[in-house]
Write a protein that holds these residues in place. Structure first.
Motif, PDB file in Angstrom:
ATOM      1  N   ALA A 234      31.387  45.019  12.686  1.00  0.00           N
ATOM      2  CA  ALA A 234      32.597  45.091  13.702  1.00  0.00           C
ATOM      3  C   ALA A 234      32.660  43.834  14.371  1.00  0.00           C
ATOM      4  CB  ALA A 234      32.208  46.130  14.865  1.00  0.00           C
ATOM      5  N   ARG A 235      34.116  43.039  14.206  1.00  0.00           N
ATOM      6  CA  ARG A 235      34.328  41.702  14.772  1.00  0.00           C
ATOM      7  C   ARG A 235      35.717  41.399  15.057  1.00  0.00           C
ATOM      8  NH1 ARG A 235      35.349  39.624   9.296  1.00  0.00           N
ATOM      9  NH2 ARG A 235      34.462  41.114   8.007  1.00  0.00           N
ATOM     10  N   VAL A 236      36.006  40.641  15.910  1.00  0.00           N
ATOM     11  CA  VAL A 236      37.110  40.037  15.971  1.00  0.00           C
ATOM     12  C   VAL A 236      37.345  38.687  15.071  1.00  0.00           C
ATOM     13  CG1 VAL A 236      38.626  38.670  17.717  1.00  0.00           C
ATOM     14  CG2 VAL A 236      37.528  40.867  18.404  1.00  0.00           C
ATOM     15  N   ILE A 237      38.276  38.786  14.304  1.00  0.00           N
ATOM     16  CA  ILE A 237      38.535  37.817  13.213  1.00  0.00           C
ATOM     17  C   ILE A 237      39.193  36.532  13.796  1.00  0.00           C
ATOM     18  CG2 ILE A 237      39.952  37.468  10.950  1.00  0.00           C
ATOM     19  CD1 ILE A 237      39.513  40.330  10.476  1.00  0.00           C
ATOM     20  N   CYS A 238      38.440  35.614  13.129  1.00  0.00           N
ATOM     21  CA  CYS A 238      39.196  34.188  13.695  1.00  0.00           C
ATOM     22  C   CYS A 238      40.492  33.873  13.006  1.00  0.00           C
ATOM     23  CB  CYS A 238      38.353  33.050  13.571  1.00  0.00           C
ATOM     24  SG  CYS A 238      38.697  31.437  14.305  1.00  0.00           S
ATOM     25  N   ALA A 239      41.508  33.907  13.923  1.00  0.00           N
ATOM     26  CA  ALA A 239      42.947  33.961  13.198  1.00  0.00           C
ATOM     27  C   ALA A 239      43.593  33.429  14.443  1.00  0.00           C
ATOM     28  CB  ALA A 239      43.509  34.906  12.764  1.00  0.00           C
ATOM     29  N   PRO A 240      43.559  31.832  14.551  1.00  0.00           N
ATOM     30  CA  PRO A 240      43.934  31.263  15.961  1.00  0.00           C
ATOM     31  C   PRO A 240      45.609  31.059  15.909  1.00  0.00           C
ATOM     32  CG  PRO A 240      43.024  29.657  14.631  1.00  0.00           C
ATOM     33  CD  PRO A 240      42.708  31.053  13.945  1.00  0.00           C
ATOM     34  N   SER A 241      46.407  30.990  14.878  1.00  0.00           N
ATOM     35  CA  SER A 241      47.600  30.764  14.681  1.00  0.00           C
ATOM     36  C   SER A 241      48.490  31.566  14.136  1.00  0.00           C
ATOM     37  CB  SER A 241      47.834  29.368  14.328  1.00  0.00           C
ATOM     38  OG  SER A 241      47.299  29.219  12.845  1.00  0.00           O
ATOM     39  N   GLU A 242      48.061  32.650  13.261  1.00  0.00           N
ATOM     40  CA  GLU A 242      48.903  33.358  12.483  1.00  0.00           C
ATOM     41  C   GLU A 242      49.798  34.400  13.144  1.00  0.00           C
ATOM     42  OE1 GLU A 242      45.400  31.957   9.823  1.00  0.00           O
ATOM     43  OE2 GLU A 242      45.890  32.631  11.973  1.00  0.00           O
ATOM     44  N   SER A 243      49.366  34.766  14.568  1.00  0.00           N
ATOM     45  CA  SER A 243      50.006  35.662  15.509  1.00  0.00           C
ATOM     46  C   SER A 243      49.652  35.063  16.646  1.00  0.00           C
ATOM     47  CB  SER A 243      49.674  37.173  14.959  1.00  0.00           C
ATOM     48  OG  SER A 243      50.171  37.915  16.045  1.00  0.00           O
ATOM     49  N   ASP A 244      50.051  35.885  18.125  1.00  0.00           N
ATOM     50  CA  ASP A 244      49.714  35.801  19.054  1.00  0.00           C
ATOM     51  C   ASP A 244      48.154  36.671  19.693  1.00  0.00           C
ATOM     52  OD1 ASP A 244      50.990  37.946  19.292  1.00  0.00           O
ATOM     53  OD2 ASP A 244      52.150  37.523  21.340  1.00  0.00           O
ATOM     54  N   HIS A 245      47.819  37.279  18.662  1.00  0.00           N
ATOM     55  CA  HIS A 245      46.770  38.479  18.996  1.00  0.00           C
ATOM     56  C   HIS A 245      45.943  37.911  17.720  1.00  0.00           C
ATOM     57  CE1 HIS A 245      47.933  41.477  21.801  1.00  0.00           C
ATOM     58  NE2 HIS A 245      49.094  40.640  21.617  1.00  0.00           N
ATOM     59  N   ARG A 246      44.627  38.157  17.876  1.00  0.00           N
ATOM     60  CA  ARG A 246      43.624  38.067  16.896  1.00  0.00           C
ATOM     61  C   ARG A 246      43.328  39.585  16.376  1.00  0.00           C
ATOM     62  NH1 ARG A 246      39.228  33.079  17.496  1.00  0.00           N
ATOM     63  NH2 ARG A 246      40.741  31.414  17.785  1.00  0.00           N
ATOM     64  N   PRO A 247      43.030  39.791  15.159  1.00  0.00           N
ATOM     65  CA  PRO A 247      42.878  41.120  14.690  1.00  0.00           C
ATOM     66  C   PRO A 247      41.560  41.537  14.909  1.00  0.00           C
ATOM     67  CG  PRO A 247      42.926  39.606  12.625  1.00  0.00           C
ATOM     68  CD  PRO A 247      43.165  38.570  14.053  1.00  0.00           C
TER      69      PRO A 247
END
Length: 254
Positions: A234-247
Motif C-alpha cells: 500500500a503506497r502513495v505513488i510519486c507522481a508530482p506533475s502528471e495531475s494535481d493529485h498523487r495516485p
C-alpha cells in the motif's frame, strides 16, 4: 497391522488432509492490484492542454488490475467533444466504464473505472453535492466489487454520501473495495463516520497537491466485517506533475 504401521498410516492421513486443506486455501485465495487516481481530466498539475499520456504512463508503470479514475470529461465542449474515458482506456489498454455525475457543456462529467478484464456488471448511484451532484460507481467482478467515488466539497453532502454507500454495501456478500477522492482527511467527521463500518487499507499519506502534498484525501477502504483481506502493498505513488493529485495503490489478497 502392527502398532507402528497403524501410527504411520494415521500420520500419512493427517498430512494428506492438512495438505489438501492448504491446497484448497491457496486455490480459493484471490489477489488484486488496485489504484485510485484523480487525473484532473488529463490536464496535468497545471495548464489547460489535455495530455492523457501522462496519467496513462503512471498507471501502466504501477501495473494495476483495476483503477478508479476521478475528474473525467465525456464529449464536453471544453475538451473538444473528446471521449476522454475511452481515450485513457485505449492508452492503458484497459476496459473502461464511465459514470456521469452531471451533464456538462453538451456532454458529461464524472468518474470512471479501468480494468484489465471485463466486469460482470457496472452501475451508478447518485450522490449529493451542494456545489454539484456526485456519483458512486459500482463495478462487480468475479471475486470482488469495486466502489469508486469523488465526494463533494461540502461536509454535509459527504456525510449523506456515506449513508448511501453504506446502503449499497449491504447488497453484496463479496469483498468490497471502496476508493476515490474523498475531499476529506482521515480525522474529519465524514471519515470518522465511514470508519465505523469500514477500515482504511491505504496509508495515511498526503496526496494533494501532487507537487508538494500537504493533505491526505485519496483513500482505499474495505468493510470492517470482511476479515480476510490482507494488504500486501500500500503506497502513495510519486507522481508530482502528471495531475494535481498523487495516485494511491494497494495490492491485496482475500
Amino acid at each position: 497391522m502392527s502398532r507402528f504401521s497403524f501410527l504411520l498410516t494415521l500420520t500419512l492421513v493427517a498430512v494428506g488432509v492438512f495438505s489438501a486443506v492448504n491446497m484448497a486455501s491457496s486455490v480459493s485465495a484471490a489477489e488484486a492490484r488496485l489504484m485510485t487516481y484523480n487525473i484532473r481530466n488529463g490536464r496535468a498539475l497545471t495548464g489547460s492542454e489535455i495530455r492523457l499520456e501522462l496519467p496513462a504512463g503512471v498507471i501502466r508503470k504501477a501495473a494495476p488490475d483495476v483503477v478508479g479514475i476521478q475528474e473525467l470529461d465525456f464529449r464536453t465542449t471544453r475538451s473538444g467533444n473528446r471521449d476522454i474515458p475511452a481515450e485513457l482506456g485505449e492508452l492503458v489498454g484497459f476496459q473502461v466504464e464511465f459514470a456521469r455525475a452531471i451533464d456538462f457543456q453538451g456532454g458529461g462529467y464524472g468518474i470512471g473505472t479501468l480494468s484489465k478484464t471485463e466486469p460482470l456488471r457496472t452501475y451508478s448511484v447518485p450522490l449529493p453535492g451542494a456545489e454539484e451532484r456526485r456519483v458512486l460507481q459500482v463495478t462487480e467482478f468475479a471475486d470482488f466489487v469495486f466502489f469508486n467515488t469523488h465526494f463533494s466539497l461540502t461536509e454535509a453532502s459527504r456525510l449523506e454520501s456515506i449513508a448511501i454507500i453504506e446502503t449499497e454495501r449491504k447488497k453484496f456478500t463479496k469483498p468490497i473495495f471502496l476508493c476515490g477522492d474523498f475531499n476529506a482527511v482521515p480525522d474529519s467527521a465524514p471519515m470518522k463516520e465511514l470508519s465505523k463500518t469500514w477500515r482504511m487499507l491505504s496509508p495515511v499519506e498526503c496526496t494533494y497537491p501532487a507537487d508538494e502534498p500537504r493533505i491526505p484525501i485519496d483513500h482505499f477502504w474495505t468493510p470492517c466485517d470482511v476479515k480476510n483481506v490482507e494488504v500486501l502493498d500500500a503506497r502513495v505513488i510519486c507522481a508530482p506533475s502528471e495531475s494535481d493529485h498523487r495516485p494511491v495503490f494497494i495490492h491485496v489478497r482475500f
